[in-house]
Design an enzyme around this catalytic site. Structure first.
Site, PDB file in Angstrom:
ATOM      1  N   GLY A 296       0.815  -1.204   0.000  1.00 20.55           N
ATOM      2  CA  GLY A 296       0.000   0.000   0.000  1.00 20.55           C
ATOM      3  C   GLY A 296       0.845   1.248   0.000  1.00 20.55           C
ATOM      4  O   GLY A 296       2.072   1.190   0.147  1.00 20.55           O
ATOM      5  N   PRO A 297       0.220   2.386  -0.137  1.00 19.86           N
ATOM      6  CA  PRO A 297       0.952   3.656  -0.166  1.00 19.86           C
ATOM      7  C   PRO A 297       1.565   3.981   1.195  1.00 19.86           C
ATOM      8  O   PRO A 297       1.194   3.380   2.213  1.00 19.86           O
ATOM      9  CB  PRO A 297      -0.125   4.677  -0.550  1.00 19.86           C
TER      10      PRO A 297
ATOM     11  N   VAL B 159      -0.075   4.388   5.644  1.00 24.64           N
ATOM     12  CA  VAL B 159      -1.387   3.773   5.913  1.00 24.64           C
ATOM     13  C   VAL B 159      -1.326   2.759   7.047  1.00 24.64           C
ATOM     14  O   VAL B 159      -2.322   2.100   7.339  1.00 24.64           O
ATOM     15  CB  VAL B 159      -1.960   3.105   4.640  1.00 24.64           C
ATOM     16  N   GLY B 160      -0.170   2.600   7.696  1.00 27.56           N
ATOM     17  CA  GLY B 160      -0.097   1.755   8.891  1.00 27.56           C
ATOM     18  C   GLY B 160       0.449   0.370   8.657  1.00 27.56           C
ATOM     19  O   GLY B 160       0.221  -0.517   9.483  1.00 27.56           O
ATOM     20  N   LYS B 161       1.199   0.152   7.582  1.00 29.00           N
ATOM     21  CA  LYS B 161       1.706  -1.200   7.296  1.00 29.00           C
ATOM     22  C   LYS B 161       2.716  -1.646   8.352  1.00 29.00           C
ATOM     23  O   LYS B 161       2.664  -2.774   8.828  1.00 29.00           O
ATOM     24  CB  LYS B 161       2.361  -1.233   5.910  1.00 29.00           C
TER      25      LYS B 161
ATOM     26  N   SER C 206      -6.114   2.543 -18.303  1.00 33.17           N
ATOM     27  CA  SER C 206      -7.418   2.749 -17.675  1.00 33.17           C
ATOM     28  C   SER C 206      -8.044   4.108 -17.983  1.00 33.17           C
ATOM     29  O   SER C 206      -9.203   4.341 -17.639  1.00 33.17           O
ATOM     30  CB  SER C 206      -7.309   2.587 -16.152  1.00 33.17           C
TER      31      SER C 206
ATOM     32  N   LYS D 180      -9.151   4.323  -6.603  1.00 31.46           N
ATOM     33  CA  LYS D 180      -9.710   5.309  -7.524  1.00 31.46           C
ATOM     34  C   LYS D 180     -11.035   5.867  -7.009  1.00 31.46           C
ATOM     35  O   LYS D 180     -11.299   7.073  -7.094  1.00 31.46           O
ATOM     36  CB  LYS D 180      -9.900   4.681  -8.905  1.00 31.46           C
TER      37      LYS D 180
END
Length: 791
Positions: free
Chosen positions: A348-349, A352-354, A671, A714
């Site tokens: 993830g970005p 974010v709490g990884k 996309s 998105k």
């Protein structure tokens, strides 16, 4: 009285008056000067060179004061002359005369100034005593010179005798030679002798300590050998105390049989080795590592599922998939009693709490937590360790982490696994294949240990920002769990329940000194941050609290209320508008949705038409795939020009310019296909695109809308930007299950399978449709079929 004498340069040494010296000469000019002088009065002048490296010094390269000397005897050898010379007096060079074979100069003697006062005698006695002290400390001087110095000498002779044996630089000797005041010369010699004595004392002390250590070591070695002999005679073990201690530790370590056998073998080798052997230290370190590893020590698992769920919920808001996976692991462990540790990968970005969830996982399982950052590692030995043949070898980071944890089943976090590099030293990601494979890691081999270590009970957790840089073989071993960006509601809850309390405490504040309103938090999220995680949000909160702490510390107020109205006073003007939508519907502009490493984002597609020859101009730092999407969109429009109410040859007199703003940011991927197509059709038909509609999907030449990835990111980005309707491919309907409910409530979704359906929603007016069945039947099939026909 002036004299004309040959001048002989000397590289390093200096001849003092009244001193006999033996010198070797080899330079042609020096040999010629000696030969000439020896045949006449045997008088020469020795002068020190300023630069000892010059082979043929000129008068400018010599000092102006030298020593007038007599050649006592001379022995010629092969190309050299050995001469015994004796200094006569100090002379000053007045001028040089021209001579082809050697240097010739006029010199004049320098008179020496001294007296026979009591002070001079006292100085001479002090110099003699200091010299005797230097000899006692180990200064090397031949016996004849020593006896000359100790005999009754004139003050000037004493000064020159001692100056000739001092351990000083040539420049310092030259200064003593040039000094004609005998008293000053003696005082300088006293200072130089004092420095030499100090150095000799330090050398004596160091030598004494070295001898003491050597004698002590030799004594200990002798006593140890005698002790071994006595123990052998008494029938006792021949192991010394250290070997016995290591043997006990090996027994207590409860190693596997093969590991214990290896340890005993190394221990036996150590016992037969002299303690001064360098190999003994390597073996000792190796045994210490084997003994210190937790071969059988493990943490008892917390199998209280409800307590674990509470810990996870207390530490982190959201992240339901991660929490669910941990609870599942606990449930299986509770029923089965034992299972192989999972290999999880949180993707993830940033922010974010990884990484922080890893500590919570360890706390919920009641296990030790180990974190190793792999960012920038390029050496395979960092993972597997160095072989013991190298000096300073150590095990790899995995074994080091296991040792530090003290248990064989910690929660082991490998942070930033996507940033592992590779170079000539090996590929660390390949070394991770064995450690992160549940079928192989029960026999993990570290180069330093040379014995297998069981990692099957370790719960490995890895983190990454992107999966693209992780090799396929390594990615296949990981259980991927995606971390999407937080919604504004989730950020508000995290800030209120976690970040705000943490920052208030760290800034020395309390509820009595600061009141942070909910509206202020929401205002900061909406107008001062645009990110997938919460790091920037935490920094903004910390900025406000620092300013609050300053005012309270200065005594200006006792309590400050942070509200929506006064946030700009602390953080400055608003940085981000509450919505980034256009104020009105525009022709030739559509809103696309993009996935980035920082979560999701929206991007605008702008199209401009201008007279030309049918060129398609693409700008905005587009990647190859995105450029192909633009070409596919243009081909689709040309094929369906008739249905769109366009002239069949519209493109021949127009240039179409497609631009995606923020040109410094690279953009790629398929996309944006329907957003590009919509923007071009809008520009060609002069029908505006609804500014509140965002769209994403890949388009084919036949107009079909294909499935894309990153739907959750998105959709969250669209919600954050204030869009109201989202056009998605029909196959992506299933992906909305991962989208937070509060986001779904605020958005309308339109699922399409063909471009015509997207145009019907995105454009503010319907396209003019004419019945042209008979025309289509008479033309070659160069266009895409109608969405209402079978593909």
């Amino acid at each position: 009285m002036e004299k004309l004498v040959p001048i002989i340069p000397i590289r390093d040494g200096i001849i003092f008056p009244n001193i006999d010296s033996v010198l070797t000469f080899g330079r042609p000019k020096s040999l010629a000067a000696l030969e000439t002088a020896f045949q006449h009065e045997r008088i020469v002048c020795f002068v020190l060179q300023k630069n000892s490296k010059l082979n043929e010094p000129t008068p400018e390269d010599l000092y102006s004061v030298g020593t007038l000397s007599r050649i006592e005897r001379m022995i010629r050898t092969d190309g050299e002359i050995n001469a015994q010379v004796k200094g006569i007096s100090r002379v000053k060079i007045l001028s040089y005369e021209e001579h082809d074979q050697f240097l010739l100069a006029k010199v004049v003697e320098l008179p020496e100034v001294f007296d026979t006062s009591a002070e001079i005698k006292a100085i001479c006695n002090h110099v003699t005593n200091q010299f005797r002290k230097a000899i006692n400390l180990g200064k090397s001087v031949d016996f004849l010179t020593f006896m000359n110095i100790m005999s009754d000498n004139l003050p000037s002779e004493l000064a020159d005798l001692i100056a000739s044996v001092l351990d000083i630089k040539p420049q310092e000797r030259q200064e003593l030679l040039e000094e004609t005041q005998v008293k000053v010369r003696l005082e300088k010699i006293i200072d130089l002798l004092a420095k030499e004595i100090k150095i000799l004392e330090i050398e004596r002390r160091l030598s004494s300590k070295t001898n003491e250590r050597f004698e002590k070591g030799a004594k200990e070695a002798l006593l140890r050998e005698r002790l071994k002999t006595i123990e052998k005679e008494l029938g006792q073990s021949d192991e010394d105390g250290e070997v016995r201690e290591l043997s006990e530790k090996i027994k207590k370590a409860r190693m596997p049989e093969d590991v214990e056998e290896k340890a005993r073998k190394e221990l036996k080798k150590l016992g037969q080795m002299n303690q001064f052997n360098p190999e003994a230290g390597y073996i000792r370190n190796y045994l210490d590592w084997l003994i210190s590893l937790p071969w059988s020590t493990e943490s008892k698992n917390n199998v209280d599922i409800k307590a674990a769920e509470k810990i996870l919920d207390d530490d982190h808001y959201g992240l339901e998939k991660v929490k669910e996976r941990i609870v599942e692991y606990l449930a299986v462990h509770k029923l089965a009693g034992k299972m192989k540790g999972p290999i999880l990968c949180f993707v993830g970005p940033p922010g974010v709490g990884k990484t922080s969830i890893g500590k919570s996982i360890a706390r919920s399982l009641d296990r030790k937590f180990v974190r190793v950052s792999l960012g920038g590692i390029r050496d395979e030995a960092e993972i597997r360790g160095h072989r013991r043949t190298y000096v300073g070898a150590l095990p790899g980071r995995i074994i080091q982490g296991i040792k530090d944890s003290g248990t064989r089943n910690p929660v082991f976090m490998l942070d930033e696994i996507d940033k592992v590099g590779a170079d000539f030293r090996g590929d660390p990601s390949s070394a991770l294949l064995e450690a992160l494979d549940p079928e192989q890691n029960n026999q993990f081999s570290d180069h330093y240990l040379e014995v297998p270590f069981d990692l099957s009970d370790v719960m490995f957790v890895t983190t990454a920002n992107v999966l693209d840089t992780i090799p396929p073989a390594l990615r296949d071993r990981l259980e991927i769990i995606n971390f999407a960006g937080y919604t504004q509601f989730e950020k508000f809850k995290i800030a209120k329940e976690f970040l705000l309390r943490k920052q208030i405490d760290s800034h020395g504040l309390s509820d009595k000194t600061v009141d942070f309103s909910d509206d202020a938090i929401k205002f900061i999220i909406a107008h001062y941050t645009r990110e997938a995680g919460v790091r920037s949000l935490e920094r903004q909160i910390a900025t406000i609290l620092r300013k609050v702490a300053k005012k309270i510390a200065e005594g200006k107020t006792k309590k400050i209320v942070v509200s929506e109205k006064n946030v700009p006073k602390f953080l400055g003007p608003i940085k981000i508008r509450s919505t980034i939508l256009e104020k009105k519907d525009e022709i030739g502009m559509s809103t696309g949705l993009a996935w980035t490493e920082a979560g999701g984002d929206i991007l605008f597609i702008e199209v401009a038409l201008m007279p030309g020859k049918g060129n398609l101009i693409l700008t905005g730092q587009l990647g190859d795939v995105m450029k192909e999407s633009c070409q596919a969109a243009m081909s689709y429009i040309r094929a369906r020009a008739y249905q769109l109410g366009l002239s069949e040859k519209f493109y021949q007199k127009l240039d179409v310019h497609v631009h995606v703003p923020e040109g410094a940011v690279p953009k790629d991927g398929p996309s944006a296909g329907i957003a590009i197509t919509t923007a071009i059709i809008s520009a060609l038909t002069r029908i505006p695109v609804n500014r509140k509609i965002g769209m994403t999907g890949e388009i084919t030449l036949r107009g079909r809308v294909l499935e894309i990835g990153g739907v959750k990111e998105k959709v969250i980005a669209a919600h954050r930007a204030g869009l109201k309707t989202i056009i998605l491919p029909k196959e992506n309907k299933k992906d909305l299950e991962d989208v937070p409910k509060e986001v779904l409530r605020d958005l309308k979704f339109v699922f399409v399978s063909h471009m015509d359906e997207a145009l019907g929603v995105a454009l503010t007016k319907p396209l003019v449709k004419e019945k042209i069945k008979e025309v289509l039947e008479s033309r070659p099939v160069l266009h895409a079929p109608s969405p209402y026909q079978a593909d």
